[in-house]
Design an enzyme around this catalytic site. Structure first.
Site, short mmCIF file in Angstrom:
data_model
loop_
_atom_site.label_atom_id
_atom_site.label_comp_id
_atom_site.label_asym_id
_atom_site.label_seq_id
_atom_site.Cartn_x
_atom_site.Cartn_y
_atom_site.Cartn_z
N ASN A 10 0.86 -1.19 0.00
CA ASN A 10 0.00 0.00 0.00
C ASN A 10 0.90 1.24 0.00
O ASN A 10 1.41 1.63 1.03
CB ASN A 10 -0.90 -0.01 1.25
CG ASN A 10 -1.75 1.25 1.33
OD1 ASN A 10 -1.92 1.96 0.34
ND2 ASN A 10 -2.27 1.52 2.51
N TRP A 11 1.05 1.83 -1.18
CA TRP A 11 1.99 2.96 -1.30
C TRP A 11 1.40 4.27 -0.79
O TRP A 11 2.12 5.26 -0.70
CB TRP A 11 2.42 3.11 -2.76
CG TRP A 11 3.32 2.02 -3.24
CD1 TRP A 11 3.92 1.05 -2.48
CD2 TRP A 11 3.76 1.79 -4.58
NE1 TRP A 11 4.69 0.23 -3.27
CE2 TRP A 11 4.60 0.66 -4.57
CE3 TRP A 11 3.50 2.42 -5.81
CZ2 TRP A 11 5.20 0.16 -5.72
CZ3 TRP A 11 4.10 1.90 -6.95
CH2 TRP A 11 4.94 0.79 -6.92
N GLU A 96 -6.99 5.44 7.14
CA GLU A 96 -6.68 6.83 6.76
C GLU A 96 -7.84 7.46 5.99
O GLU A 96 -8.10 8.65 6.09
CB GLU A 96 -5.37 6.87 5.96
CG GLU A 96 -4.17 6.64 6.87
CD GLU A 96 -2.95 6.07 6.18
OE1 GLU A 96 -2.89 6.09 4.94
OE2 GLU A 96 -2.05 5.59 6.90
N GLU A 166 -6.10 -4.22 10.49
CA GLU A 166 -5.10 -3.16 10.65
C GLU A 166 -5.41 -2.35 11.90
O GLU A 166 -6.17 -1.36 11.85
CB GLU A 166 -5.11 -2.24 9.43
CG GLU A 166 -4.72 -2.93 8.15
CD GLU A 166 -3.94 -1.98 7.24
OE1 GLU A 166 -2.87 -2.39 6.76
OE2 GLU A 166 -4.37 -0.83 7.05
N SER A 211 2.87 -1.62 10.56
CA SER A 211 4.31 -1.70 10.88
C SER A 211 4.91 -3.08 10.57
O SER A 211 5.78 -3.56 11.32
CB SER A 211 4.57 -1.29 12.33
OG SER A 211 4.18 0.06 12.53
N GLY A 232 2.63 -0.91 4.42
CA GLY A 232 2.72 0.50 4.04
C GLY A 232 4.17 0.92 3.86
O GLY A 232 4.78 0.71 2.82
N GLY A 233 4.75 1.52 4.91
CA GLY A 233 6.09 2.10 4.83
C GLY A 233 7.14 1.17 4.23
O GLY A 233 7.94 1.58 3.38
P1 PGA Z 1 2.50 0.73 7.74
O1 PGA Z 1 1.08 0.95 7.04
O2 PGA Z 1 3.03 -0.60 7.22
O3 PGA Z 1 3.33 1.89 7.29
O4 PGA Z 1 2.26 0.70 9.20
C1 PGA Z 1 0.19 -0.11 6.86
C2 PGA Z 1 -1.07 0.36 6.19
O5 PGA Z 1 -1.48 1.51 6.43
O6 PGA Z 1 -1.68 -0.36 5.39
#
Ligand code: PGA
Length: 251
Positions: A10-11, A96, A166, A211, A232-233
Protein backbone atom coordinates in the site's frame (compact mmCIF):
# COMPACT_ATOMS: atom_id res chain seq x y z
CA UNK A 1 -7.30 -26.27 -0.16
CA UNK A 2 -4.66 -24.24 1.65
CA UNK A 3 -4.95 -20.49 1.18
CA UNK A 4 -2.26 -18.91 -0.99
CA UNK A 5 -0.40 -16.25 1.02
CA UNK A 6 -1.12 -12.69 -0.09
CA UNK A 7 1.11 -9.64 0.28
CA UNK A 8 0.00 -6.18 -0.79
CA UNK A 9 2.08 -3.00 -1.04
CA UNK A 10 0.00 0.00 0.00
CA UNK A 11 1.99 2.96 -1.30
CA UNK A 12 -0.53 5.56 -0.08
CA UNK A 13 0.31 8.95 -1.65
CA UNK A 14 3.83 7.94 -2.65
CA UNK A 15 5.54 7.32 -6.00
CA UNK A 16 5.24 9.10 -9.32
CA UNK A 17 5.02 7.14 -12.57
CA UNK A 18 8.81 7.28 -12.91
CA UNK A 19 9.25 6.03 -9.34
CA UNK A 20 6.72 3.26 -9.99
CA UNK A 21 8.74 2.14 -13.01
CA UNK A 22 11.97 2.14 -11.00
CA UNK A 23 10.40 0.13 -8.15
CA UNK A 24 8.88 -2.51 -10.42
CA UNK A 25 12.02 -2.71 -12.55
CA UNK A 26 13.90 -3.73 -9.43
CA UNK A 27 11.26 -5.94 -7.78
CA UNK A 28 9.75 -7.97 -10.62
CA UNK A 29 12.85 -9.96 -11.68
CA UNK A 30 13.48 -11.00 -8.06
CA UNK A 31 10.00 -12.19 -7.08
CA UNK A 32 9.45 -15.85 -6.22
CA UNK A 33 7.76 -17.48 -9.24
CA UNK A 34 4.85 -18.79 -7.17
CA UNK A 35 3.61 -19.58 -3.68
CA UNK A 36 2.47 -16.05 -2.91
CA UNK A 37 0.02 -13.59 -4.48
CA UNK A 38 1.65 -10.17 -4.78
CA UNK A 39 -0.32 -6.96 -5.16
CA UNK A 40 0.83 -3.35 -5.55
CA UNK A 41 -1.47 -0.41 -4.80
CA UNK A 42 -0.09 2.73 -6.47
CA UNK A 43 -1.79 6.14 -6.56
CA UNK A 44 -4.27 6.57 -9.45
CA UNK A 45 -1.89 8.25 -11.94
CA UNK A 46 0.51 5.27 -11.83
CA UNK A 47 -2.10 2.50 -12.15
CA UNK A 48 -2.03 2.09 -15.94
CA UNK A 49 1.76 1.97 -16.14
CA UNK A 50 1.91 -0.46 -13.22
CA UNK A 51 -0.58 -2.79 -14.96
CA UNK A 52 1.56 -2.71 -18.12
CA UNK A 53 4.74 -3.56 -16.25
CA UNK A 54 3.31 -6.14 -13.82
CA UNK A 55 1.75 -8.47 -16.38
CA UNK A 56 0.19 -11.57 -14.83
CA UNK A 57 2.60 -12.08 -11.93
CA UNK A 58 1.56 -9.10 -9.84
CA UNK A 59 -1.95 -7.73 -9.48
CA UNK A 60 -2.46 -3.98 -9.38
CA UNK A 61 -4.96 -2.54 -6.91
CA UNK A 62 -6.41 0.95 -6.43
CA UNK A 63 -6.55 2.53 -2.97
CA UNK A 64 -10.21 3.58 -3.13
CA UNK A 65 -13.16 3.90 -5.53
CA UNK A 66 -16.66 5.37 -5.64
CA UNK A 67 -19.65 3.06 -5.34
CA UNK A 68 -21.46 4.39 -8.45
CA UNK A 69 -20.42 3.45 -11.98
CA UNK A 70 -20.54 7.09 -13.10
CA UNK A 71 -22.19 10.35 -12.06
CA UNK A 72 -21.75 13.89 -10.79
CA UNK A 73 -19.06 13.09 -8.21
CA UNK A 74 -16.17 15.45 -8.89
CA UNK A 75 -12.80 13.97 -8.07
CA UNK A 76 -14.03 10.39 -7.80
CA UNK A 77 -13.16 7.23 -9.76
CA UNK A 78 -15.45 4.24 -10.38
CA UNK A 79 -14.89 0.49 -10.37
CA UNK A 80 -15.55 0.02 -14.13
CA UNK A 81 -12.98 2.77 -14.86
CA UNK A 82 -10.41 0.87 -12.82
CA UNK A 83 -11.25 -2.44 -14.47
CA UNK A 84 -10.82 -0.86 -17.90
CA UNK A 85 -7.20 -0.10 -16.94
CA UNK A 86 -6.60 -3.72 -15.96
CA UNK A 87 -6.71 -3.03 -12.23
CA UNK A 88 -7.73 -6.23 -10.42
CA UNK A 89 -8.36 -5.22 -6.80
CA UNK A 90 -9.20 -2.24 -4.62
CA UNK A 91 -8.40 -1.31 -1.02
CA UNK A 92 -11.59 -0.24 0.75
CA UNK A 93 -12.04 1.30 4.18
CA UNK A 94 -8.40 2.00 5.00
CA UNK A 95 -8.31 3.77 8.36
CA UNK A 96 -6.68 6.83 6.76
CA UNK A 97 -9.73 7.19 4.51
CA UNK A 98 -12.06 6.66 7.46
CA UNK A 99 -10.16 9.23 9.59
CA UNK A 100 -9.25 11.95 7.09
CA UNK A 101 -11.88 11.63 4.35
CA UNK A 102 -15.03 10.64 6.19
CA UNK A 103 -15.28 7.15 4.69
CA UNK A 104 -18.39 5.64 6.31
CA UNK A 105 -19.47 2.07 6.92
CA UNK A 106 -22.63 2.85 4.94
CA UNK A 107 -20.61 3.83 1.86
CA UNK A 108 -18.37 0.79 2.29
CA UNK A 109 -21.41 -1.48 2.40
CA UNK A 110 -22.28 -0.19 -1.09
CA UNK A 111 -18.70 -0.17 -2.38
CA UNK A 112 -18.04 -3.86 -1.68
CA UNK A 113 -20.76 -5.27 -3.98
CA UNK A 114 -19.97 -2.58 -6.58
CA UNK A 115 -16.34 -3.66 -6.65
CA UNK A 116 -17.19 -7.35 -7.08
CA UNK A 117 -19.80 -6.54 -9.69
CA UNK A 118 -17.12 -4.80 -11.76
CA UNK A 119 -14.65 -7.65 -11.28
CA UNK A 120 -12.43 -6.04 -8.65
CA UNK A 121 -11.35 -7.98 -5.58
CA UNK A 122 -12.05 -5.87 -2.48
CA UNK A 123 -9.36 -5.65 0.20
CA UNK A 124 -11.45 -4.49 3.15
CA UNK A 125 -9.54 -2.86 6.03
CA UNK A 126 -10.84 -2.90 9.59
CA UNK A 127 -9.22 -2.29 12.95
CA UNK A 128 -9.56 -0.73 16.37
CA UNK A 129 -7.83 2.39 17.68
CA UNK A 130 -5.64 2.53 20.75
CA UNK A 131 -8.36 3.68 23.17
CA UNK A 132 -10.64 0.90 21.96
CA UNK A 133 -7.93 -1.72 22.47
CA UNK A 134 -7.03 -0.37 25.91
CA UNK A 135 -10.72 -0.33 26.79
CA UNK A 136 -11.14 -4.01 25.85
CA UNK A 137 -13.42 -3.16 22.92
CA UNK A 138 -11.41 -4.73 20.11
CA UNK A 139 -13.77 -7.66 19.54
CA UNK A 140 -16.82 -5.44 19.57
CA UNK A 141 -15.26 -2.92 17.16
CA UNK A 142 -14.18 -5.59 14.67
CA UNK A 143 -17.52 -7.38 14.61
CA UNK A 144 -19.39 -4.07 14.35
CA UNK A 145 -17.25 -2.98 11.37
CA UNK A 146 -17.66 -6.35 9.67
CA UNK A 147 -21.41 -6.41 10.18
CA UNK A 148 -21.79 -2.90 8.79
CA UNK A 149 -19.31 -3.12 5.91
CA UNK A 150 -20.50 -6.54 4.69
CA UNK A 151 -24.19 -5.76 5.15
CA UNK A 152 -24.99 -5.61 1.44
CA UNK A 153 -22.72 -8.41 0.29
CA UNK A 154 -24.39 -11.78 -0.32
CA UNK A 155 -23.10 -14.70 1.76
CA UNK A 156 -21.99 -16.48 -1.42
CA UNK A 157 -19.63 -13.63 -2.28
CA UNK A 158 -17.81 -13.56 1.06
CA UNK A 159 -15.09 -15.97 -0.01
CA UNK A 160 -13.93 -13.61 -2.77
CA UNK A 161 -12.96 -10.98 -0.22
CA UNK A 162 -9.59 -10.18 1.20
CA UNK A 163 -9.79 -8.64 4.66
CA UNK A 164 -6.95 -6.75 6.31
CA UNK A 165 -6.85 -6.47 10.08
CA UNK A 166 -5.10 -3.16 10.65
CA UNK A 167 -5.04 -1.94 14.25
CA UNK A 168 -4.83 1.85 13.93
CA UNK A 169 -2.29 2.12 16.74
CA UNK A 170 0.12 -0.02 14.69
CA UNK A 171 -0.10 1.86 11.39
CA UNK A 172 2.98 3.90 10.64
CA UNK A 173 4.02 3.84 14.31
CA UNK A 174 6.74 1.18 14.21
CA UNK A 175 4.74 -0.62 16.92
CA UNK A 176 3.34 -3.75 15.30
CA UNK A 177 0.77 -6.01 16.93
CA UNK A 178 2.36 -9.07 18.47
CA UNK A 179 1.89 -12.30 16.50
CA UNK A 180 -0.53 -13.42 19.26
CA UNK A 181 -2.60 -10.22 19.00
CA UNK A 182 -2.74 -10.53 15.21
CA UNK A 183 -3.70 -14.21 15.39
CA UNK A 184 -6.40 -13.56 17.97
CA UNK A 185 -8.02 -10.73 16.04
CA UNK A 186 -7.81 -12.52 12.69
CA UNK A 187 -9.25 -15.76 14.11
CA UNK A 188 -12.16 -13.67 15.40
CA UNK A 189 -12.66 -12.11 11.95
CA UNK A 190 -12.61 -15.57 10.36
CA UNK A 191 -15.20 -16.78 12.87
CA UNK A 192 -17.43 -13.82 12.09
CA UNK A 193 -17.26 -14.58 8.37
CA UNK A 194 -17.97 -18.26 9.13
CA UNK A 195 -21.23 -17.41 10.90
CA UNK A 196 -22.53 -16.22 7.54
CA UNK A 197 -20.87 -18.73 5.22
CA UNK A 198 -19.10 -21.81 6.55
CA UNK A 199 -17.23 -22.37 3.27
CA UNK A 200 -15.85 -18.84 3.29
CA UNK A 201 -14.20 -19.58 6.64
CA UNK A 202 -11.45 -21.56 4.93
CA UNK A 203 -11.35 -19.57 1.69
CA UNK A 204 -11.24 -15.93 2.74
CA UNK A 205 -7.76 -14.51 3.06
CA UNK A 206 -7.16 -12.30 6.06
CA UNK A 207 -4.04 -10.16 6.25
CA UNK A 208 -2.33 -8.33 9.05
CA UNK A 209 -1.27 -4.71 8.49
CA UNK A 210 0.53 -2.22 10.72
CA UNK A 211 4.31 -1.70 10.88
CA UNK A 212 5.10 -4.94 9.03
CA UNK A 213 8.85 -5.01 8.34
CA UNK A 214 11.35 -7.59 7.04
CA UNK A 215 12.26 -8.34 10.67
CA UNK A 216 8.74 -9.17 11.91
CA UNK A 217 6.93 -10.41 8.79
CA UNK A 218 7.68 -14.13 9.19
CA UNK A 219 6.50 -14.43 12.80
CA UNK A 220 3.26 -12.60 11.96
CA UNK A 221 2.49 -14.47 8.72
CA UNK A 222 3.40 -17.83 10.26
CA UNK A 223 0.39 -17.58 12.58
CA UNK A 224 -2.25 -20.12 11.51
CA UNK A 225 -4.97 -17.61 10.60
CA UNK A 226 -2.73 -14.85 9.23
CA UNK A 227 -2.64 -15.24 5.45
CA UNK A 228 -0.30 -12.40 4.57
CA UNK A 229 0.34 -8.71 5.03
CA UNK A 230 -0.79 -5.28 3.92
CA UNK A 231 2.43 -3.28 4.01
CA UNK A 232 2.72 0.50 4.04
CA UNK A 233 6.09 2.10 4.83
CA UNK A 234 8.15 -1.02 4.18
CA UNK A 235 6.55 -1.48 0.75
CA UNK A 236 8.18 1.64 -0.69
CA UNK A 237 11.63 0.10 -1.09
CA UNK A 238 11.99 -3.19 -3.00
CA UNK A 239 14.82 -4.11 -0.64
CA UNK A 240 12.34 -4.10 2.28
CA UNK A 241 9.30 -5.40 0.42
CA UNK A 242 10.96 -8.41 -1.22
CA UNK A 243 11.96 -10.17 2.04
CA UNK A 244 8.37 -9.75 3.28
CA UNK A 245 7.08 -11.40 0.08
CA UNK A 246 9.64 -14.18 0.49
CA UNK A 247 8.61 -14.74 4.12
CA UNK A 248 5.00 -15.12 2.96
CA UNK A 249 6.00 -17.55 0.19
CA UNK A 250 7.71 -19.74 2.82
CA UNK A 251 4.77 -19.60 5.27
P1 PGA B 1 2.50 0.73 7.74
O1 PGA B 1 1.08 0.95 7.04
O2 PGA B 1 3.03 -0.60 7.22
O3 PGA B 1 3.33 1.89 7.29
O4 PGA B 1 2.26 0.70 9.20
C1 PGA B 1 0.19 -0.11 6.86
C2 PGA B 1 -1.07 0.36 6.19
O5 PGA B 1 -1.48 1.51 6.43
O6 PGA B 1 -1.68 -0.36 5.39
Amino acid sequence: MPRTPYVAANWKMHKTVAETEAFLGELLPKLPANGVDVVVCPPYPSLARAVELCGERVAVAAQNMHEADSGAFTGEVSAPMLRELGVRAVVLGHSERRQHFGESDEALARKLPAALEAGLQPILCIGENEAQRDGGETEEVLTRQLDADLAELSDAHLEQLVIAYEPIWAIGTGRNATPEQAQEAIALIRQTVAFRNAEAEDAVRILYGGSVKPGNAAELIDQPDVDGALVGGASLDPGDFLPIVEAAARA
